[in-house]
Design an enzyme around this catalytic site. Structure first.
Site, PDB file in Angstrom:
ATOM      1  N   GLU B  42       0.872  -1.175   0.000  1.00 24.61           N
ATOM      2  CA  GLU B  42       0.000   0.000   0.000  1.00 24.61           C
ATOM      3  C   GLU B  42       0.906   1.220   0.000  1.00 24.61           C
ATOM      4  O   GLU B  42       1.761   1.368   0.877  1.00 24.61           O
ATOM      5  CB  GLU B  42      -0.855  -0.057   1.261  1.00 24.61           C
ATOM      6  CG  GLU B  42      -2.038   0.858   1.261  1.00 24.61           C
ATOM      7  CD  GLU B  42      -2.815   0.731   2.567  1.00 24.61           C
ATOM      8  OE1 GLU B  42      -3.018  -0.398   3.061  1.00 24.61           O
ATOM      9  OE2 GLU B  42      -3.175   1.774   3.116  1.00 24.61           O
ATOM     10  N   ASP B  53      -5.086  10.621   9.659  1.00 19.82           N
ATOM     11  CA  ASP B  53      -3.816  10.002  10.036  1.00 19.82           C
ATOM     12  C   ASP B  53      -3.299  10.529  11.357  1.00 19.82           C
ATOM     13  O   ASP B  53      -3.448  11.702  11.691  1.00 19.82           O
ATOM     14  CB  ASP B  53      -2.767  10.253   8.946  1.00 19.82           C
ATOM     15  CG  ASP B  53      -2.977   9.336   7.754  1.00 19.82           C
ATOM     16  OD1 ASP B  53      -2.990   8.108   7.963  1.00 19.82           O
ATOM     17  OD2 ASP B  53      -3.159   9.837   6.627  1.00 19.82           O
TER      18      ASP B  53
END
Lengths: 403, 260
Positions: B42, B53
């Site tokens: 990924e 995040d």
């Protein structure tokens, strides 16, 4: 607060204003937003809630705020009759409290003991900390490190009110980064926390909910103008960062098609310098903070650093309803520079004895530039969205004075 | 993914941020992840405002952007990787504004052309994804996320639009948060399996081999991101050691997952 009877039916049920708006968030937040939407839909029709809201606005905020005829300013400018909607006289000193009162009542209904907020100039942070103190809610306010520096007074006010102010050191260290950090907090504490977004941006239902809470500004201004002048105004003017004070003034006039609406963005050092915060003038459509809207971003979609003398306008996006009103041509959006805003600030001090926030000074600056070209019986209502005490240090700094 | 399940192998998905610590390190790092035992790679698209995040991946995005990494550079790393490895699936992970500026059609064409197999857009909910799905059709999948707060009804609607696999966000929080609860993962993955036959992978908060082993027991695989990015950051100033470190780290995760 309902749009019933209006030709204007925005947003759609899923929160779209034309192609703008929507709900672009991490999946974890979808359930909380669904709950909030359902609750908000139910309280819109709940007289108990609406009475409580109206009562708080009257007894605690001090509404209605006056619609004041700025006679000396009007004479000085030599043209239109300029009226000021005095949101600066609200408790806590700005329009922000209209929304935090409403959202705090929702938090209470949801049984959430903790509220969080983002803030730029600190006005929304103060307004959130204020209602949190009153309702005994834990309160955390996220604020960019840069804004903490330039808005020290409001930081201290929030602390006095019992809120925790968390400094945000990521990205540009201003409002957009504070909003990122608030979203991260919310996703982590979504069960016990309500996020009180301070403007008409963010994922659905925030843009419509905050608009409705702020619409008291325009509802009052409309009836006050009819009462004092016997007719509707010709022009409405308001500064636009995220755009909550502007939508609050504009929305109740949307069906009054002869009333011109002017939103004033921050041109910073000038629109041609790239150092500004004017997405409706210079931005492209993008997605940030949960909604699709005009946004300042580069070809790769990276959000650009913004600049404005006023922390409250220093934001790269704008509420999606403004993007829609721009697209359909119902409102027009222009921009004034830092220097012009400073002139507006000084002008209102000298002519009317009113110290406006630097945000609101942008709207004053627009009027200063255009009033002379209007007819002497034209009525202009300027939303004086906040008072300028918080900006004294910034202004003194420009004058080379250390307080 | 289906092949892995048929072979009884749990999928190990490894995330790194493109251009962190430098663009030159990205392809060697991707290859090291595969050598260590990753089944999918990924690759993060750096974004200025990564609101989902945690601090580790935020910092990686800031480093990448400070290096001047552009979207075209992300695609270039995929192409270079494909010169060595045309089997390991590559998933891009990022935020929707990267797509918005160029439009779904151009974005989809560009990632397919580069050899990308899947896409995770953190802030693109399934109900807003029709245009992008249409342009990716048959060439790449959008991987949707399910979370501890997704209701059964919501899970069903996510599953209906999902392809490839479902990514279960194993905690309420941002990437790299430290409070994963195995029991909650077990119960929620069971709920998801009630609405879909697609493989279910868990990510967010899987920080080491022990967590991977215990989570892998209830899922078809795990996604490890912040722990890998952090391991790379710890080698600041010695980028030449990154491939070896990642290969060892992935080897540990692989063994743990194979035991689960």
């Amino acid at each position: 607060m309902s749009d019933s009877g209006s030709n204007y039916a925005q947003p759609s049920d899923d929160g779209h204003f034309g192609t703008h708006g929507g709900r672009f968030v991490a999946e974890t937040l979808v359930h909380a937003l669904d709950d909030l939407s359902a609750l908000y839909e139910s309280v819109k029709l709940d007289p108990v809630f609406q009475d409580e809201f109206a009562e708080d606005l009257a007894r605690y905020v001090g509404r209605p705020s006056p619609l004041y005829f700025a006679e000396r300013l009007s004479k000085h400018l030599g043209g239109a009759q300029v009226y000021l909607k005095r949101e600066d006289l609200n408790h806590t000193g700005a329009h922000k409290v209209n929304n935090t009162i409403g959202q705090a009542l929702l938090a209470k209904r949801m049984g959430k003991p903790r509220v969080i907020a983002e803030t730029g100039a600190g006005q929304h942070g103060v307004a959130t900390a204020t209602v949190a103190a009153r309702l005994d809610l834990e309160c955390v306010v996220y604020m960019g490190e840069e804004d903490i520096r330039r808005q020290a007074l409001n930081v201290y006010r929030m602390k006095l009110l019992g809120a925790e102010v968390r400094s945000v050191r990521s990205g540009s260290r201003t409002l957009k980064d504070a909003m990122n950090e608030a979203l991260r907090d919310w996703v982590t504490h979504v069960d016990d926390t309500h996020y009180i977004i301070g403007t008409v941006a963010g994922p659905h239902p925030y843009p419509v909910m905050v608009r409705d809470f702020q619409s008291v500004i325009g509802q009052e201004a409309r009836s006050q103008c009819l009462q004092y002048a016997g007719r509707l105004p010709d022009v409405l003017v308001a500064c636009v960062g995220g755009g909550s004070n502007a939508i609050g003034l504009f929305h109740p006039f949307i069906d009054d098609v002869d009333v011109r609406m002017v939103g004033v963005e921050a041109a910073g050092l000038g629109l041609d310098t790239g150092r500004h915060a004017a997405p409706l003038n210079e931005g492209r459509v993008g997605v940030l903070h949960g909604n699709r809207t005009y946004l300042m971003s580069d070809e790769d979609g990276q959000v650009l650093a913004t600049h404005s003398i006023s922390a409250g306008l220093d934001y790269p996006g704008v509420g999606p309803e403004h993007s829609y009103l721009k697209d359909i041509g119902r409102a027009e959006y222009t921009a004034v520079t830092d220097d012009e805003a400073m002139e507006g600030f000084r002008l209102l001090n000298r002519t009317e004895g009113i110290l406006p926030a630097l945000e609101s000074s942008h709207a004053i600056a627009w009027v200063a530039r255009h009033a002379a070209s209007m007819r002497s019986d034209d009525i202009v209502i300027v939303n004086l969205s906040g008072r300028g005490d918080k900006d004294i240090h910034t202004v003194a700094g420009i004058d080379g004075i250390e307080l | 993914m289906t092949e892995l399940r048929g072979a009884g192998r749990k999928a190990l998905v490894a995330y790194i941020m493109t251009g962190d610590p430098t663009l030159e390190q990205t392809v060697p790092a991707m290859r090291a992840l595969v050598r260590g035992g990753a089944d999918l790679v990924e690759l993060g698209i750096p974004f200025s405002d990564p609101e989902a995040d945690g601090p580790i991946i935020q910092a990686a995005a800031e480093r990448s952007l400070a290096n001047g990494v552009r979207f075209e550079d992300v695609l270039a790393q995929v192409r270079t990787f494909r010169e060595f490895d045309d089997a390991t699936p590559i998933i891009l992970m990022g935020y929707l504004n990267t797509v918005e500026r160029m439009g779904s059609e151009v974005f989809a064409a560009r990632i397919i052309d580069a050899g990308v197999d899947g896409l995770i857009m953190v802030n693109l909910p399934p109900e807003e994804s029709a245009a992008l799905t249409e342009h990716l059709r048959g060439c790449a999948d959008i991987v949707f996320l399910a979370t501890p707060t997704s209701t059964d009804e919501r899970l069903a609607s996510i599953a209906e639009l999902a392809n490839g696999f479902l990514y279960y966000v194993s905690l309420k929080g941002t990437t790299g948060a430290g409070h994963i609860e195995v029991d909650s993962v077990r119960d929620n993955v069971a709920r998801i399996r009630g609405v879909t036959d697609l493989p279910v992978l868990a990510g967010f908060g899987i920080k080491d081999a022990d967590t991977a082993r215990s989570i892998g027991r209830y899922t078809d695989g795990v996604v490890v991101g912040s722990a890998i990015v952090n391991a790379m950051a710890e080698l600041e100033g010695q980028p030449e050691r990154i491939p070896e470190r990642l290969q060892t780290m992935l080897g540990d995760l692989r063994r743990a997952l194979d035991e689960s």
